[in-house]
Design a protein around this motif. Sequence first.
Motif, PDB file in Angstrom:
ATOM      1  N   UNK A  39     116.032  34.809  74.301  1.00  0.00           N
ATOM      2  CA  UNK A  39     115.424  33.946  73.302  1.00  0.00           C
ATOM      3  C   UNK A  39     114.843  32.674  73.914  1.00  0.00           C
ATOM      4  N   UNK A  40     114.865  32.586  75.233  1.00  0.00           N
ATOM      5  CA  UNK A  40     114.320  31.414  75.910  1.00  0.00           C
ATOM      6  C   UNK A  40     112.821  31.607  76.097  1.00  0.00           C
ATOM      7  N   UNK A  81     108.010  41.108  72.354  1.00  0.00           N
ATOM      8  CA  UNK A  81     107.358  40.093  71.530  1.00  0.00           C
ATOM      9  C   UNK A  81     108.378  39.019  71.218  1.00  0.00           C
ATOM     10  N   UNK A  82     108.022  37.793  71.483  1.00  0.00           N
ATOM     11  CA  UNK A  82     108.930  36.651  71.335  1.00  0.00           C
ATOM     12  C   UNK A  82     109.212  36.388  69.857  1.00  0.00           C
ATOM     13  N   UNK A  93     114.000  30.179  66.570  1.00  0.00           N
ATOM     14  CA  UNK A  93     114.099  28.869  67.198  1.00  0.00           C
ATOM     15  C   UNK A  93     113.959  27.770  66.155  1.00  0.00           C
ATOM     16  N   UNK A  94     114.788  26.746  66.284  1.00  0.00           N
ATOM     17  CA  UNK A  94     114.765  25.637  65.339  1.00  0.00           C
ATOM     18  C   UNK A  94     113.474  24.836  65.408  1.00  0.00           C
ATOM     19  N   UNK A  95     112.802  24.848  66.556  1.00  0.00           N
ATOM     20  CA  UNK A  95     111.579  24.060  66.670  1.00  0.00           C
ATOM     21  C   UNK A  95     110.488  24.600  65.742  1.00  0.00           C
ATOM     22  N   UNK A  96     110.523  25.884  65.403  1.00  0.00           N
ATOM     23  CA  UNK A  96     109.565  26.424  64.439  1.00  0.00           C
ATOM     24  C   UNK A  96     110.073  26.297  63.009  1.00  0.00           C
ATOM     25  N   UNK A 102     118.568  35.363  64.671  1.00  0.00           N
ATOM     26  CA  UNK A 102     119.090  35.494  66.032  1.00  0.00           C
ATOM     27  C   UNK A 102     120.344  36.366  66.073  1.00  0.00           C
ATOM     28  N   UNK A 103     121.095  36.439  64.967  1.00  0.00           N
ATOM     29  CA  UNK A 103     122.350  37.196  64.981  1.00  0.00           C
ATOM     30  C   UNK A 103     122.098  38.696  65.152  1.00  0.00           C
TER      31      UNK A 103
END
Length: 224
Positions: free
Chosen positions: A9-10, A92-93, A98-101, A166-167
Amino acid sequence: MMANLFSSFDPTTNFGLSLNWLSVALGLMLIPPMYWIIPSRASMLWLNITMALHKEFKLLTKSSSSNGATLIMVSLFTLILFNNFLGLFPYIFTCTSHLCLSLTLSLPLWLSFMLYGWLVNTTHMFAHLVPQGAPSALLPFLVLIETVSNLIRPGTLAIRLTANMIAGHLLVTLLGNSGSHLPLVTLNILIIVQILLLTLESAVAIIQSYVFSILATLYSSETD
């Protein structure tokens, strides 16, 4: 072998490139082909979904003057839904994990609702802090609780979407990494479990985009 469980997830470690955030724009490549032949089945299906969401959001807003408010929420639902589904495909990411989105989506919405409510409907916003029929001795605590609950709303919206996305991806990744060490019979069971998990993740992708947009609509209706 992954350095840690969260390395997939990075956004800077996959293939050594930092172009993973371009997956946010991949949905724009999928929408226009639906309208090349009109009426196509895909465009009619999406039109029915959009109209159903419009009617539901219209009921929640409870305002006849905000005709374009439902368009914002339907667009928000579409954006989150496309990115959730794209994250299920290999390589595909998953940007919605991610919290930034997710904070970029929830914080401006919540801030605009709060500014509009306190500047236009100040009396209503003050009255909303005190539940009707509450005893006078508990009013300071109730006001404090309501204030805290209002302040953490953008964080809860963002964390709910991020945690749910993410889980499931972590569980699929963990099971997939153990497949190369299993015998054939157990591997067949693992493949069936992975298919069931992908089906569950597809349902979660729809539910989380719906929950995010519905809660944002409910927060906006409280300011009127």
